[in-house]
Design a protein around this motif. Structure first.
Motif, PDB file in Angstrom:
ATOM      1  N   SER A 196       0.827  -1.206   0.000  1.00 23.45           N
ATOM      2  CA  SER A 196       0.000   0.000   0.000  1.00 23.45           C
ATOM      3  C   SER A 196       0.858   1.251   0.000  1.00 23.45           C
ATOM      4  O   SER A 196       1.970   1.267   0.528  1.00 23.45           O
ATOM      5  CB  SER A 196      -0.908   0.031   1.232  1.00 23.45           C
ATOM      6  OG  SER A 196      -1.829  -1.042   1.241  1.00 23.45           O
ATOM      7  N   ARG A 229       0.018   5.771   0.120  1.00 21.37           N
ATOM      8  CA  ARG A 229      -0.949   6.858   0.116  1.00 21.37           C
ATOM      9  C   ARG A 229      -0.309   8.095  -0.492  1.00 21.37           C
ATOM     10  O   ARG A 229       0.688   8.606   0.015  1.00 21.37           O
ATOM     11  CB  ARG A 229      -1.461   7.184   1.523  1.00 21.37           C
ATOM     12  CG  ARG A 229      -2.618   8.201   1.492  1.00 21.37           C
ATOM     13  CD  ARG A 229      -3.186   8.510   2.856  1.00 21.37           C
ATOM     14  NE  ARG A 229      -2.294   9.352   3.639  1.00 21.37           N
ATOM     15  CZ  ARG A 229      -2.670  10.014   4.727  1.00 21.37           C
ATOM     16  NH1 ARG A 229      -3.930   9.919   5.170  1.00 21.37           N
ATOM     17  NH2 ARG A 229      -1.791  10.740   5.389  1.00 21.37           N
ATOM     18  N   SER A 252      -0.519  12.091  -1.580  1.00 22.55           N
ATOM     19  CA  SER A 252      -1.137  13.333  -1.149  1.00 22.55           C
ATOM     20  C   SER A 252      -0.931  14.394  -2.211  1.00 22.55           C
ATOM     21  O   SER A 252       0.083  14.409  -2.907  1.00 22.55           O
ATOM     22  CB  SER A 252      -0.542  13.815   0.176  1.00 22.55           C
ATOM     23  OG  SER A 252      -0.775  12.893   1.214  1.00 22.55           O
ATOM     24  N   PHE A 299      -8.124   1.255  -4.909  1.00 25.84           N
ATOM     25  CA  PHE A 299      -7.739   2.641  -4.662  1.00 25.84           C
ATOM     26  C   PHE A 299      -8.952   3.424  -4.177  1.00 25.84           C
ATOM     27  O   PHE A 299     -10.088   3.167  -4.597  1.00 25.84           O
ATOM     28  CB  PHE A 299      -7.228   3.316  -5.937  1.00 25.84           C
ATOM     29  CG  PHE A 299      -5.922   2.797  -6.467  1.00 25.84           C
ATOM     30  CD1 PHE A 299      -5.312   1.665  -5.949  1.00 25.84           C
ATOM     31  CD2 PHE A 299      -5.304   3.465  -7.511  1.00 25.84           C
ATOM     32  CE1 PHE A 299      -4.109   1.196  -6.451  1.00 25.84           C
ATOM     33  CE2 PHE A 299      -4.097   3.012  -8.025  1.00 25.84           C
ATOM     34  CZ  PHE A 299      -3.496   1.887  -7.500  1.00 25.84           C
ATOM     35  N   THR A 300      -8.706   4.406  -3.333  1.00 23.88           N
ATOM     36  CA  THR A 300      -9.765   5.273  -2.842  1.00 23.88           C
ATOM     37  C   THR A 300      -9.289   6.719  -2.837  1.00 23.88           C
ATOM     38  O   THR A 300      -8.270   7.038  -2.229  1.00 23.88           O
ATOM     39  CB  THR A 300     -10.198   4.883  -1.419  1.00 23.88           C
ATOM     40  OG1 THR A 300     -10.603   3.512  -1.394  1.00 23.88           O
ATOM     41  CG2 THR A 300     -11.368   5.756  -0.966  1.00 23.88           C
ATOM     42  N   TYR A 305      -6.192  13.053  -1.344  1.00 21.33           N
ATOM     43  CA  TYR A 305      -5.444  11.828  -1.124  1.00 21.33           C
ATOM     44  C   TYR A 305      -5.834  10.756  -2.135  1.00 21.33           C
ATOM     45  O   TYR A 305      -6.938  10.742  -2.674  1.00 21.33           O
ATOM     46  CB  TYR A 305      -5.708  11.276   0.280  1.00 21.33           C
ATOM     47  CG  TYR A 305      -5.422  12.242   1.394  1.00 21.33           C
ATOM     48  CD1 TYR A 305      -4.131  12.403   1.880  1.00 21.33           C
ATOM     49  CD2 TYR A 305      -6.442  12.995   1.965  1.00 21.33           C
ATOM     50  CE1 TYR A 305      -3.865  13.294   2.912  1.00 21.33           C
ATOM     51  CE2 TYR A 305      -6.187  13.889   2.993  1.00 21.33           C
ATOM     52  CZ  TYR A 305      -4.898  14.034   3.462  1.00 21.33           C
ATOM     53  OH  TYR A 305      -4.637  14.916   4.479  1.00 21.33           O
ATOM     54  N   GLN A 356      -5.476   6.725  -1.628  1.00 21.42           N
ATOM     55  CA  GLN A 356      -5.045   5.537  -0.896  1.00 21.42           C
ATOM     56  C   GLN A 356      -4.994   4.376  -1.867  1.00 21.42           C
ATOM     57  O   GLN A 356      -6.000   4.049  -2.498  1.00 21.42           O
ATOM     58  CB  GLN A 356      -6.007   5.230   0.246  1.00 21.42           C
ATOM     59  CG  GLN A 356      -5.653   3.985   1.046  1.00 21.42           C
ATOM     60  CD  GLN A 356      -4.367   4.130   1.820  1.00 21.42           C
ATOM     61  OE1 GLN A 356      -4.162   5.138   2.494  1.00 21.42           O
ATOM     62  NE2 GLN A 356      -3.487   3.139   1.716  1.00 21.42           N
ATOM     63  N   ASN A 377      -4.179   0.424  -2.258  1.00 22.84           N
ATOM     64  CA  ASN A 377      -3.988  -0.863  -1.616  1.00 22.84           C
ATOM     65  C   ASN A 377      -3.898  -1.955  -2.668  1.00 22.84           C
ATOM     66  O   ASN A 377      -4.265  -1.759  -3.823  1.00 22.84           O
ATOM     67  CB  ASN A 377      -5.148  -1.163  -0.662  1.00 22.84           C
ATOM     68  CG  ASN A 377      -5.269  -0.175   0.465  1.00 22.84           C
ATOM     69  OD1 ASN A 377      -4.274   0.358   0.953  1.00 22.84           O
ATOM     70  ND2 ASN A 377      -6.502   0.069   0.910  1.00 22.84           N
TER      71      ASN A 377
END
Length: 124
Positions: A17, A19, A21, A68-69, A80, A82, A84
């Motif tokens: 994962s 993240r 930004s 992904f989020t 963002y 995220q 995974n």
């Protein structure tokens, strides 16, 4: 012109994962729809995810849906991504972009300003 800066990229293993930004110290992002796009070597830029100005609408490409989020915190002036369950095919430069159209646009032509990109590399 709004200045966007992406961060959080790097190396990850398959299944890992990261993240990402996207932030600005300039104008507030709260009036902009925001999106993430990526471009792999020799490939065209492709849509990854987008979010409306208020955060009420999100869209994700089929290739990343469920993994992904996209999210945003307008109080922090930050967006963002995220990521995974990363796969080698996720390897690309990831770009953050903003649109004066407030809906979650999925095409790059809708976006008015872009960051410089951050590299994501996923190894086997």
């Amino acid at each position: 012109q709004v200045q966007l800066v992406e961060s959080g990229g790097g190396l990850a293993q398959t299944g890992g994962s990261l993240r990402l930004s996207c932030a600005t110290s300039g104008r507030t992002l709260r009036d902009y729809g925001m999106g993430w796009f990526r471009q792999a070597p020799g490939k065209e830029r492709e849509f990854v995810a987008s979010i409306s100005s208020s955060g009420g609408i999100t869209r994700h490409a089929d290739s990343v849906k469920g993994r992904f989020t996209i999210s945003r915190d307008n109080a922090k002036n930050t967006v963002y991504l995220q990521m995974n369950s990363l796969k080698p095919e996720d390897t690309a430069v990831y770009y953050c972009a903003g649109s004066r159209i407030r809906v979650a646009s999925t095409t790059s032509v809708a976006y008015d300003f872009w960051g410089q990109g951050t590299q994501v590399t996923v190894s086997s």
